[in-house]
Design an enzyme around this catalytic site. Structure first.
Site, short mmCIF file in Angstrom:
data_model
loop_
_atom_site.label_atom_id
_atom_site.label_comp_id
_atom_site.label_asym_id
_atom_site.label_seq_id
_atom_site.Cartn_x
_atom_site.Cartn_y
_atom_site.Cartn_z
N GLY A 49 -12.33 -3.28 -4.62
CA GLY A 49 -12.44 -5.04 -4.72
C GLY A 49 -12.57 -5.56 -2.83
O GLY A 49 -12.93 -4.59 -2.30
N GLN A 54 -12.59 -12.06 2.58
CA GLN A 54 -12.44 -10.96 3.43
C GLN A 54 -14.44 -11.29 3.85
O GLN A 54 -14.15 -10.21 4.57
CB GLN A 54 -12.77 -9.39 2.59
CG GLN A 54 -10.98 -9.62 2.20
CD GLN A 54 -11.06 -7.68 1.88
OE1 GLN A 54 -11.15 -7.64 0.01
NE2 GLN A 54 -11.03 -6.53 2.05
N CYS A 103 -7.53 -0.72 2.98
CA CYS A 103 -8.86 -2.28 2.90
C CYS A 103 -10.00 -1.89 3.57
O CYS A 103 -10.20 -1.49 4.95
CB CYS A 103 -7.94 -3.63 3.09
SG CYS A 103 -8.17 -4.81 3.70
N HIS A 145 -3.11 -5.66 -4.70
CA HIS A 145 -3.75 -5.46 -3.41
C HIS A 145 -4.47 -6.96 -2.54
O HIS A 145 -4.76 -7.53 -2.36
CB HIS A 145 -4.47 -4.58 -2.94
CG HIS A 145 -4.73 -4.37 -2.10
ND1 HIS A 145 -4.70 -3.18 -1.22
CD2 HIS A 145 -6.06 -5.22 -1.38
CE1 HIS A 145 -5.01 -3.43 -0.17
NE2 HIS A 145 -6.27 -4.26 -0.53
N GLU A 146 -5.72 -7.00 -4.05
CA GLU A 146 -6.47 -8.22 -3.69
C GLU A 146 -6.53 -8.91 -3.83
O GLU A 146 -7.03 -9.83 -3.00
CB GLU A 146 -7.39 -7.78 -4.91
CG GLU A 146 -8.92 -7.05 -4.76
CD GLU A 146 -9.44 -6.38 -3.37
OE1 GLU A 146 -9.62 -7.21 -2.09
OE2 GLU A 146 -8.88 -5.42 -3.27
N HIS A 149 -4.83 -10.97 -0.99
CA HIS A 149 -5.49 -11.55 0.15
C HIS A 149 -6.29 -13.15 0.14
O HIS A 149 -6.17 -14.16 0.47
CB HIS A 149 -7.36 -11.27 -0.40
CG HIS A 149 -7.75 -9.34 0.56
ND1 HIS A 149 -7.05 -8.87 2.07
CD2 HIS A 149 -7.37 -8.49 0.40
CE1 HIS A 149 -6.83 -8.24 2.65
NE2 HIS A 149 -7.74 -7.07 1.13
#
Ligand code: NI
Length: 178
Positions: A49, A54, A103, A145-146, A149
């Protein structure tokens, strides 16, 4: 199409709350170019992902692609490459389970994080249509998790036992996580 640089822990922009993608931007060549770059970048770095922040793009946009089969996260089910615009997570069941997360913005480390294992996602798809999906187990962890961000959060913020933050090399060498 281009592979972009993934910014790493310590870059201040990784900690910002991202802006919603404006409705009028969906379907534009500019947004589609950004999505193409995200796909190229995810494939080049190798991962399951990638969120726009990011690559230092401050938008609520993420892609997920889980190849499935055996790999660094054990035996998992595949999930096809999908674009999520302005996603919202709702926890369906508060019961948690833990996984060893990694990550691309925190390279070389793995950490054990417990998260709710039954969630619902409401989002806009790449064509501007609303979508919703429910996930359980590992997939629920991946999406949380994704999308963290997008709120400037990293998985390390959610580790409750700091002895469970380890280098990937030692993770493999000592068979941590089974
Ligand atoms: Ni990440």
């Amino acid at each position: 199409m281009a592979v972009r640089k993934i910014i790493r822990m310590g870059h201040p922009n990784l900690r910002n709350v991202a802006e919603p993608v404006p409705t009028e931007a969906i379907g534009s060549s500019e947004l589609n170019r950004l999505i193409d770059d995200m796909v190229d970048t995810l494939h080049d770095y190798g991962g399951i992902g990638l969120a726009a922040p990011q690559i230092d793009e401050p938008y609520r946009l993420a892609i997920i692609e889980i190849p499935g089969g055996p790999g660094r996260y054990g035996e998992i089910d595949a999930f096809p490459l999908t674009v999520f615009i302005n996603p919202i997570i709702t926890v369906v069941d508060e019961a948690t389970a833990g996984y060893w997360e990694g990550c691309l913005s925190v390279p070389g480390l793995r950490g054990y994080v417990e998260r709710p294992q039954h969630i619902r996602i409401d989002y806009t798809d790449i064509d501007g249509n609303p979508g919703n999906l429910e996930f359980q187990g590992f997939w629920a962890t991946v999406f949380q998790h994704e999308f963290d961000h997008l709120d400037g959060r990293l998985y390390i913020d959610r580790i409750s036992d700091s002895s469970k933050l380890v280098f990937e090399e030692e993770f493999v060498r000592y068979g941590i996580g089974g």
